[in-house]
Scaffold this active site. Sequence first.
Site, PDB file in Angstrom:
ATOM      1  N   LEU A 182       9.110  88.252   6.178  1.00 41.71           N
ATOM      2  CA  LEU A 182      10.328  87.501   5.852  1.00 41.71           C
ATOM      3  C   LEU A 182      11.099  88.165   4.707  1.00 41.71           C
ATOM      4  O   LEU A 182      12.329  88.229   4.722  1.00 41.71           O
ATOM      5  CB  LEU A 182       9.972  86.055   5.500  1.00 41.71           C
ATOM      6  N   ILE A 216      13.155  91.017   6.026  1.00 40.62           N
ATOM      7  CA  ILE A 216      14.469  90.645   6.575  1.00 40.62           C
ATOM      8  C   ILE A 216      15.516  90.714   5.477  1.00 40.62           C
ATOM      9  O   ILE A 216      16.599  91.277   5.644  1.00 40.62           O
ATOM     10  CB  ILE A 216      14.428  89.225   7.195  1.00 40.62           C
ATOM     11  N   GLU A 260      17.419  83.917   0.392  1.00 37.23           N
ATOM     12  CA  GLU A 260      17.514  84.124  -1.046  1.00 37.23           C
ATOM     13  C   GLU A 260      16.159  84.542  -1.616  1.00 37.23           C
ATOM     14  O   GLU A 260      16.050  85.520  -2.328  1.00 37.23           O
ATOM     15  CB  GLU A 260      18.005  82.834  -1.720  1.00 37.23           C
ATOM     16  N   ARG A 268       7.816  79.076   2.509  1.00 32.01           N
ATOM     17  CA  ARG A 268       9.086  78.441   2.188  1.00 32.01           C
ATOM     18  C   ARG A 268      10.156  79.527   2.090  1.00 32.01           C
ATOM     19  O   ARG A 268       9.984  80.497   1.339  1.00 32.01           O
ATOM     20  CB  ARG A 268       8.994  77.681   0.872  1.00 32.01           C
ATOM     21  N   GLU A 317       3.253  76.550   8.803  1.00 30.53           N
ATOM     22  CA  GLU A 317       4.529  75.833   8.686  1.00 30.53           C
ATOM     23  C   GLU A 317       5.497  76.662   7.854  1.00 30.53           C
ATOM     24  O   GLU A 317       5.137  77.138   6.777  1.00 30.53           O
ATOM     25  CB  GLU A 317       4.325  74.467   8.028  1.00 30.53           C
ATOM     26  N   ALA A 373      13.421  68.751  -3.719  1.00 28.35           N
ATOM     27  CA  ALA A 373      12.085  68.566  -3.120  1.00 28.35           C
ATOM     28  C   ALA A 373      10.965  68.836  -4.127  1.00 28.35           C
ATOM     29  O   ALA A 373       9.946  68.141  -4.126  1.00 28.35           O
ATOM     30  CB  ALA A 373      11.929  69.478  -1.906  1.00 28.35           C
TER      31      ALA A 373
END
Length: 202
Positions: free
Chosen positions: A21, A24, A38, A75, A137, A149
């Site tokens: 990730l 990317i 970000e 996340r 997840e 959150a």
Amino acid sequence: MNWDAFLAPYAQAVEELKVKLKGIRKQFGYEESHSPIEFVTGRVKPLASILEKASNKNIPSDQIESEIQDIAGLRVVCQFVDDIYKVVEMVRERNDLKIVMEKDYIKKNKDSGYRSYHLIIEYPVETIHGEKLILAEIQIRTLAMNFWAINEHSLNYKYEGRIPTDIKERLKGAAEAAFRLDEEMSKIKREVQEAQRIFHRK
């Protein structure tokens, strides 16, 4: 059960997915175009939390792998709301993992005010015993959603899931304020991105 051995493939999955990730994000940087990502974080759920969740949901130890889907958690935090859906689309197009469930808590937020996009994926990990499919997840949210959150999670921990009504109402109001901030920033997205490109070139 040997819990260290049980959790090892999850830790491997988290590390591999973080690299992919973050990759990317780097690729967008090489092309000098706006990255929808970000930053990326990841963790393996602490054993005590896994056992507590299994106990609360009456999940036998031999079904933890299939019933608890967030032992491995990633996340992905984005600047803008539409970046979230770009990341979702990119994950859908990957052939090194399989999406088994999607939950859009942005278009339909939780009663608490929580907003985020959740993907439950199946990810193959190469172990010394061969390939093992791991459930993980991926939560995708904006900076504002993430800020909210994190604070809500802390309060849930403090009050053991029973947050006082007045604080709950304030949290709900804060969630709406955070989303209005996201909407306003989306309206000046082009200007923000242009400013960032100028800054990076300098």
